[in-house]
Enzyme design. Structure first.
Site, mmCIF file in Angstrom:
data_model
loop_
_atom_site.group_PDB
_atom_site.id
_atom_site.type_symbol
_atom_site.label_atom_id
_atom_site.label_comp_id
_atom_site.label_asym_id
_atom_site.label_seq_id
_atom_site.Cartn_x
_atom_site.Cartn_y
_atom_site.Cartn_z
ATOM 1 N N LYS A 11 0.156 5.481 4.510
ATOM 2 C CA LYS A 11 -0.872 4.479 4.833
ATOM 3 C C LYS A 11 -1.126 4.473 6.348
ATOM 4 O O LYS A 11 -1.004 5.518 6.977
ATOM 5 C CB LYS A 11 -0.468 3.095 4.320
ATOM 6 C CG LYS A 11 0.064 3.134 2.892
ATOM 7 C CD LYS A 11 0.160 1.772 2.285
ATOM 8 C CE LYS A 11 0.977 1.854 1.010
ATOM 9 N NZ LYS A 11 0.681 0.791 0.090
ATOM 10 N N GLU A 99 -6.056 0.317 -2.392
ATOM 11 C CA GLU A 99 -6.408 -0.341 -1.125
ATOM 12 C C GLU A 99 -7.815 0.060 -0.692
ATOM 13 O O GLU A 99 -8.551 -0.745 -0.125
ATOM 14 C CB GLU A 99 -5.366 0.001 -0.044
ATOM 15 C CG GLU A 99 -4.051 -0.736 -0.308
ATOM 16 C CD GLU A 99 -2.814 -0.019 0.193
ATOM 17 O OE1 GLU A 99 -2.918 0.921 0.993
ATOM 18 O OE2 GLU A 99 -1.708 -0.406 -0.245
ATOM 19 N N GLY A 236 4.879 4.721 -1.288
ATOM 20 C CA GLY A 236 4.334 4.118 -0.075
ATOM 21 C C GLY A 236 5.440 3.765 0.901
ATOM 22 O O GLY A 236 5.977 4.622 1.603
HETATM 23 C C1 PEP Z 1 1.151 3.329 -2.536
HETATM 24 O O1 PEP Z 1 0.636 2.835 -1.532
HETATM 25 O O2 PEP Z 1 0.600 4.270 -3.117
HETATM 26 C C2 PEP Z 1 2.410 2.769 -2.998
HETATM 27 C C3 PEP Z 1 2.873 3.172 -4.159
HETATM 28 O O3 PEP Z 1 2.998 1.847 -2.177
HETATM 29 P P1 PEP Z 1 4.477 1.223 -2.351
HETATM 30 O O4 PEP Z 1 5.398 2.351 -2.750
HETATM 31 O O5 PEP Z 1 4.790 0.679 -0.999
HETATM 32 O O6 PEP Z 1 4.398 0.190 -3.410
#
Ligand code: PEP
Length: 252
Positions: A11, A99, A236
């Site tokens: 991200k 997102e 993520g």
């Molecule tokens: C993502 O952003 O694709 C994700 C899975 O985030 P997280 O692992 O932080 O939930």
């Protein structure tokens, strides 16, 4: 071909020096220890892609972008195209992350254009789908995911579809610390595979890699990855810590 994949979606995180440190640490830790049957993909912010591909020359991971535009070139200020990325040896692009759907209003049609653009330039889309909490609570989660696949992916020819990786990411699990249970993930992955079998054929469905994403970490990865239709994860937060990410990679 159906592969096991662990992809890290950074991200909008890390400064340049932090990115260099993390990529180097991951490369060093994977060197000689990466499970042979697992492909590792790092998806840092655009401005670190070249750094990642440079370090990656000898490293056991591939590099992916977090987004692409649907056009190749032109007056689209601030945007980056698949055509630009391919020369940087970027092999994958995340498309349709929740997102981006939420904050940038990306429509099914726009995402279909991005998928087409990626495939035009030989970049493999990691196409994200998944329902919100109200949609799950209203028992609409299958319908939502079906529409996402039909409207942004199922226009592809069988040959084109063979390049696509799918990430099932329930929105309520992303960044919340509440992951889907292994049974919930398996139910949806099996459902997605059935949709692909119905639209294309069972062989294509059997060969499609379907990743799970949403609060996946070193504690829950093993059980999630053990499900019959879960082929790995899109990670993520936990991909920002080298030890944690490596431990997930070794969870198969
Ligand atoms: C993502 O952003 O694709 C994700 C899975 O985030 P997280 O692992 O932080 O939930």
């Amino acid at each position: 071909m159906r592969k096991k994949i662990v992809a890290g979606n950074w991200k909008m995180n890390k400064t340049f020096s932090e990115a260099e440190e993390l990529i180097t640490e991951i490369a060093d830790q994977l060197d000689g220890t990466k499970p042979e049957n697992v492909e590792v993909i790092l998806c840092p912010p655009y401005i670190y892609l070249e750094l990642a591909t440079d370090i990656a020359e000898d490293a056991p991971y591939s590099v992916g972008a977090q987004n692409i535009n649907d056009h190749d070139m032109g007056a689209y200020t601030g945007e980056i195209s698949a055509q630009m990325l391919i020369e940087l040896n970027v092999a994958y692009a995340i498309i349709g992350h929740s997102e981006r759907r939420k904050y940038y209003n990306e429509s099914h049609e726009f995402l279909a254009g991005k998928v087409d653009s990626a495939l035009r330039h030989g970049i493999r889309p990691i196409f994200c789908c998944g329902e919100t909490l109200p949609e799950r609570e209203a028992e609409k989660y299958k319908e939502i995911v079906k529409t996402q696949l039909y409207d942004s992916l199922f226009h592809l020819t069988p040959e084109q579809f063979g390049w696509v990786i799918i990430a099932y990411e329930p929105v309520w699990a992303i960044g919340t610390g509440v992951n889907a249970t292994p049974a919930q993930a398996q139910e949806m992955h099996a459902y997605i595979r059935k949709l692909i079998a119905d639209k294309y054929d069972p062989q294509i469905a059997g060969e499609t890699t379907i990743l799970y994403g949403g609060s996946c970490n070193s504690k829950n990865a093993r059980e999630l990855f053990a499900q019959a239709d879960v082929d790995g994860g899109l990670i993520g937060g936990a991909s920002l810590i080298a030890d944690e990410f490596i431990s997930i990679i070794k969870s198969f």
